[in-house]
Design an enzyme around this catalytic site. Sequence first.
Site, PDB file in Angstrom:
ATOM      1  N   LYS A   1       0.599  -1.136   0.084  1.00  0.00           N
ATOM      2  CA  LYS A   1      -0.004   0.089  -0.124  1.00  0.00           C
ATOM      3  C   LYS A   1       0.742   1.255   0.005  1.00  0.00           C
ATOM      4  O   LYS A   1       0.392   2.364  -0.237  1.00  0.00           O
ATOM      5  CB  LYS A   1      -0.819  -0.010   1.291  1.00  0.00           C
ATOM      6  CG  LYS A   1      -1.884  -1.139   1.268  1.00  0.00           C
ATOM      7  CD  LYS A   1      -2.535  -1.084   2.658  1.00  0.00           C
ATOM      8  CE  LYS A   1      -3.060  -2.216   3.133  1.00  0.00           C
ATOM      9  NZ  LYS A   1      -3.841  -2.231   4.527  1.00  0.00           N
ATOM     10  N   GLY A   2       2.146   1.042   0.364  1.00  0.00           N
ATOM     11  CA  GLY A   2       2.866   2.144   0.675  1.00  0.00           C
ATOM     12  C   GLY A   2       3.102   3.460  -0.339  1.00  0.00           C
ATOM     13  O   GLY A   2       3.138   4.547  -0.044  1.00  0.00           O
TER      14      GLY A   2
ATOM     15  N   LYS B   1      16.696   3.717   1.293  1.00  0.00           N
ATOM     16  CA  LYS B   1      17.193   3.700   2.621  1.00  0.00           C
ATOM     17  C   LYS B   1      18.320   2.627   2.389  1.00  0.00           C
ATOM     18  O   LYS B   1      17.936   1.412   2.643  1.00  0.00           O
ATOM     19  CB  LYS B   1      16.067   3.314   3.869  1.00  0.00           C
ATOM     20  CG  LYS B   1      16.710   3.300   5.186  1.00  0.00           C
ATOM     21  CD  LYS B   1      15.567   3.316   5.892  1.00  0.00           C
ATOM     22  CE  LYS B   1      14.808   1.968   6.101  1.00  0.00           C
ATOM     23  NZ  LYS B   1      13.742   1.843   7.061  1.00  0.00           N
TER      24      LYS B   1
ATOM     25  N   ASP C   1       7.523   2.812  -2.439  1.00  0.00           N
ATOM     26  CA  ASP C   1       7.693   4.098  -1.487  1.00  0.00           C
ATOM     27  C   ASP C   1       9.035   4.143  -0.729  1.00  0.00           C
ATOM     28  O   ASP C   1       9.869   5.288  -0.778  1.00  0.00           O
ATOM     29  CB  ASP C   1       6.580   3.995  -0.292  1.00  0.00           C
ATOM     30  CG  ASP C   1       6.871   2.604   0.449  1.00  0.00           C
ATOM     31  OD1 ASP C   1       7.369   1.661   0.090  1.00  0.00           O
ATOM     32  OD2 ASP C   1       5.932   2.570   1.531  1.00  0.00           O
TER      33      ASP C   1
ATOM     34  N   ASP D   1       3.833   3.353   6.381  1.00  0.00           N
ATOM     35  CA  ASP D   1       2.996   3.011   7.832  1.00  0.00           C
ATOM     36  C   ASP D   1       3.912   2.499   8.798  1.00  0.00           C
ATOM     37  O   ASP D   1       4.929   2.002   8.462  1.00  0.00           O
ATOM     38  CB  ASP D   1       2.144   2.170   7.401  1.00  0.00           C
ATOM     39  CG  ASP D   1       2.528   0.812   7.145  1.00  0.00           C
ATOM     40  OD1 ASP D   1       3.409   0.399   6.407  1.00  0.00           O
ATOM     41  OD2 ASP D   1       2.305   0.003   7.938  1.00  0.00           O
TER      42      ASP D   1
ATOM     43  N   ASP E   1      14.586  -0.698   1.281  1.00  0.00           N
ATOM     44  CA  ASP E   1      15.291  -0.982   2.665  1.00  0.00           C
ATOM     45  C   ASP E   1      16.294  -2.182   2.262  1.00  0.00           C
ATOM     46  O   ASP E   1      17.422  -2.050   1.519  1.00  0.00           O
ATOM     47  CB  ASP E   1      14.293  -1.348   3.786  1.00  0.00           C
ATOM     48  CG  ASP E   1      15.321  -1.507   4.951  1.00  0.00           C
ATOM     49  OD1 ASP E   1      16.331  -1.264   5.131  1.00  0.00           O
ATOM     50  OD2 ASP E   1      14.358  -2.046   6.018  1.00  0.00           O
TER      51      ASP E   1
ATOM     52  N   ARG F   1      -0.217   6.865   7.662  1.00  0.00           N
ATOM     53  CA  ARG F   1      -0.252   6.465   6.326  1.00  0.00           C
ATOM     54  C   ARG F   1      -0.550   8.374   5.837  1.00  0.00           C
ATOM     55  O   ARG F   1       0.200   8.590   4.874  1.00  0.00           O
ATOM     56  CB  ARG F   1      -0.897   5.747   5.492  1.00  0.00           C
ATOM     57  CG  ARG F   1      -0.013   4.200   5.605  1.00  0.00           C
ATOM     58  CD  ARG F   1      -0.760   3.447   4.640  1.00  0.00           C
ATOM     59  NE  ARG F   1      -0.882   2.013   4.946  1.00  0.00           N
ATOM     60  CZ  ARG F   1       0.128   1.327   4.669  1.00  0.00           C
ATOM     61  NH1 ARG F   1       1.210   1.834   4.119  1.00  0.00           N
ATOM     62  NH2 ARG F   1       0.195   0.026   4.949  1.00  0.00           N
TER      63      ARG F   1
ATOM     64  N   PHE G   1      13.388   4.395  10.756  1.00  0.00           N
ATOM     65  CA  PHE G   1      11.982   3.738  10.518  1.00  0.00           C
ATOM     66  C   PHE G   1      11.140   5.194  10.143  1.00  0.00           C
ATOM     67  O   PHE G   1      10.738   6.017  11.019  1.00  0.00           O
ATOM     68  CB  PHE G   1      11.326   3.033  11.222  1.00  0.00           C
ATOM     69  CG  PHE G   1      10.151   2.265  10.671  1.00  0.00           C
ATOM     70  CD1 PHE G   1      10.451   1.110   9.986  1.00  0.00           C
ATOM     71  CD2 PHE G   1       9.129   2.606  10.742  1.00  0.00           C
ATOM     72  CE1 PHE G   1       9.487   0.345   9.357  1.00  0.00           C
ATOM     73  CE2 PHE G   1       8.030   1.942  10.228  1.00  0.00           C
ATOM     74  CZ  PHE G   1       8.216   0.692   9.475  1.00  0.00           C
ATOM     75  N   LEU G   2      10.531   5.238   8.947  1.00  0.00           N
ATOM     76  CA  LEU G   2      10.096   6.392   8.367  1.00  0.00           C
ATOM     77  C   LEU G   2       8.375   6.241   8.177  1.00  0.00           C
ATOM     78  O   LEU G   2       8.259   5.332   7.716  1.00  0.00           O
ATOM     79  CB  LEU G   2      10.550   7.080   7.223  1.00  0.00           C
ATOM     80  CG  LEU G   2      11.860   7.103   7.294  1.00  0.00           C
ATOM     81  CD1 LEU G   2      12.363   7.854   5.753  1.00  0.00           C
ATOM     82  CD2 LEU G   2      12.724   8.109   8.155  1.00  0.00           C
TER      83      LEU G   2
END
Length: 184
Positions: free
Chosen positions: A52-53, A140, A109, A168, A112, A174, A161-162
């Site tokens: 969903k990000g 990241k 989004d 989210d 990582d 969100r 952690f963003l």
Amino acid sequence: MQIDYNFLNAELMPDLIPVLKKTEIEQVVTSVAMKISSDYEGREPVLVGVLKGAFIFLSDLVRHLTIPVKIDFIRVSSYGSGDVSSGSIRLTKGIEIDIADKDLLIVEDIVDSGLTLKYITDYLLSFSPKTVRICTLIDKYERREAEIRIDYIGQTVKKGFLVGYGLDYAEGYRNLPDIYHLKL
Ligand code: IMP
Ligand code: MG
């Protein structure tokens, strides 16, 4: 109409440290969109948003493009509700439009470890697209494990952690217009 963003009052959110303000995100999105528009001039790529990000980033991005595009979404789950990837990635919604011989641009989004994107790229390659490129709002990089080439990067961060702007933590945050570092 004036929207009351009192719920974003920093004093009420001691665990959130501002990283990118709305106006900065707008600049980043506009410049990525200009680059994509110029690189894909004369073509009509299929943008594949990763739910969903990426839903907010993708929706802002496409409105700044000056080329025609088609849009689809896929969805993978890996994180559970924490901040560390469970490592086992599952596809929970596949591609729906025909992407054989098409120019694909995956829109994420945040990258990582890169394991999610590696999985997604392999999945999409199985449909024989003509080209596949990757666009992420945030790269990241500190915990990168998979070797992936990211073609369009909005903003690079080392770690943390963003949340906000689609990102989210346990499905929360969100809808924040800015991006924050969540102190866990
Ligand atoms: P990776 O497989 O470790 O690269 O993780 C990528 C996915 O994890 C992204 O699609 C995000 O949904 C999620 N993720 C990674 N880092 C963050 C973060 O800092 N905030 C929110 N979601 C994140
Ligand atoms: Mg997520």
